[in-house]
Design a protein around this motif. Sequence first.
Motif, mmCIF file in Angstrom:
data_model
loop_
_atom_site.group_PDB
_atom_site.id
_atom_site.type_symbol
_atom_site.label_atom_id
_atom_site.label_comp_id
_atom_site.label_asym_id
_atom_site.label_seq_id
_atom_site.Cartn_x
_atom_site.Cartn_y
_atom_site.Cartn_z
ATOM 1 N N GLY A 1 -16.024 55.715 53.703
ATOM 2 C CA GLY A 1 -15.551 54.911 52.587
ATOM 3 C C GLY A 1 -14.092 54.512 52.639
ATOM 4 O O GLY A 1 -13.674 53.604 51.924
ATOM 5 N N GLN A 2 -13.296 55.181 53.450
ATOM 6 C CA GLN A 2 -11.861 54.902 53.549
ATOM 7 C C GLN A 2 -11.227 54.775 52.165
ATOM 8 O O GLN A 2 -10.492 53.839 51.867
ATOM 9 C CB GLN A 2 -11.608 53.654 54.391
ATOM 10 N N HIS A 3 -11.500 55.757 51.292
ATOM 11 C CA HIS A 3 -11.123 55.647 49.890
ATOM 12 C C HIS A 3 -9.620 55.795 49.621
ATOM 13 O O HIS A 3 -9.135 55.259 48.629
ATOM 14 C CB HIS A 3 -11.933 56.643 49.062
ATOM 15 N N ALA A 4 -8.870 56.490 50.467
ATOM 16 C CA ALA A 4 -7.415 56.554 50.261
ATOM 17 C C ALA A 4 -6.797 55.176 50.465
ATOM 18 O O ALA A 4 -5.972 54.731 49.660
ATOM 19 C CB ALA A 4 -6.785 57.579 51.195
ATOM 20 N N THR A 5 -7.214 54.484 51.515
ATOM 21 C CA THR A 5 -6.706 53.126 51.756
ATOM 22 C C THR A 5 -7.176 52.177 50.661
ATOM 23 O O THR A 5 -6.406 51.330 50.189
ATOM 24 C CB THR A 5 -7.150 52.627 53.147
ATOM 25 N N LYS A 6 -8.422 52.312 50.237
ATOM 26 C CA LYS A 6 -8.936 51.473 49.148
ATOM 27 C C LYS A 6 -8.112 51.692 47.869
ATOM 28 O O LYS A 6 -7.773 50.741 47.170
ATOM 29 C CB LYS A 6 -10.404 51.764 48.884
ATOM 30 N N HIS A 7 -7.769 52.962 47.585
ATOM 31 C CA HIS A 7 -6.946 53.257 46.409
ATOM 32 C C HIS A 7 -5.595 52.551 46.521
ATOM 33 O O HIS A 7 -5.123 51.954 45.547
ATOM 34 C CB HIS A 7 -6.756 54.772 46.250
ATOM 35 N N HIS A 8 -4.974 52.593 47.691
ATOM 36 C CA HIS A 8 -3.699 51.893 47.880
ATOM 37 C C HIS A 8 -3.863 50.393 47.619
ATOM 38 O O HIS A 8 -3.065 49.783 46.909
ATOM 39 C CB HIS A 8 -3.151 52.121 49.288
ATOM 40 N N GLY B 1 -1.800 49.552 44.600
ATOM 41 C CA GLY B 1 -0.463 49.233 45.080
ATOM 42 C C GLY B 1 0.406 50.461 45.294
ATOM 43 O O GLY B 1 1.568 50.335 45.687
ATOM 44 N N HIS B 2 -0.119 51.657 45.049
ATOM 45 C CA HIS B 2 0.665 52.879 45.255
ATOM 46 C C HIS B 2 0.958 53.019 46.745
ATOM 47 O O HIS B 2 0.047 53.012 47.568
ATOM 48 C CB HIS B 2 -0.094 54.098 44.730
#
Length: 86
Positions: free
Chosen positions: A52-59, A63-64
Amino acid sequence: MKQCTHADALPHPDPQPLSETCLECLADGSHPVQLRLCLTCGHVGCCDTSPGQHATKHHKDSGHPIMRTHEPGEEWRWCFVDHVLV
């Protein structure tokens, strides 16, 4: 060598993790490979090796700019914007 322009704006101390694992992976029924902690809000997401690559998706969604590893014994940080270790 390129410098991170976002590290000075991080909260001190680091935010508390909002969860023990990647909640998006739990919801998807997938397994996170490595965990990452958003240093702006405490979101815990999976690394880019995870499906899911969720850390990159969150960024991308928030925008964090900076996350750090959320794995025991590791200390490194990454700025998504400047593409450098912090």
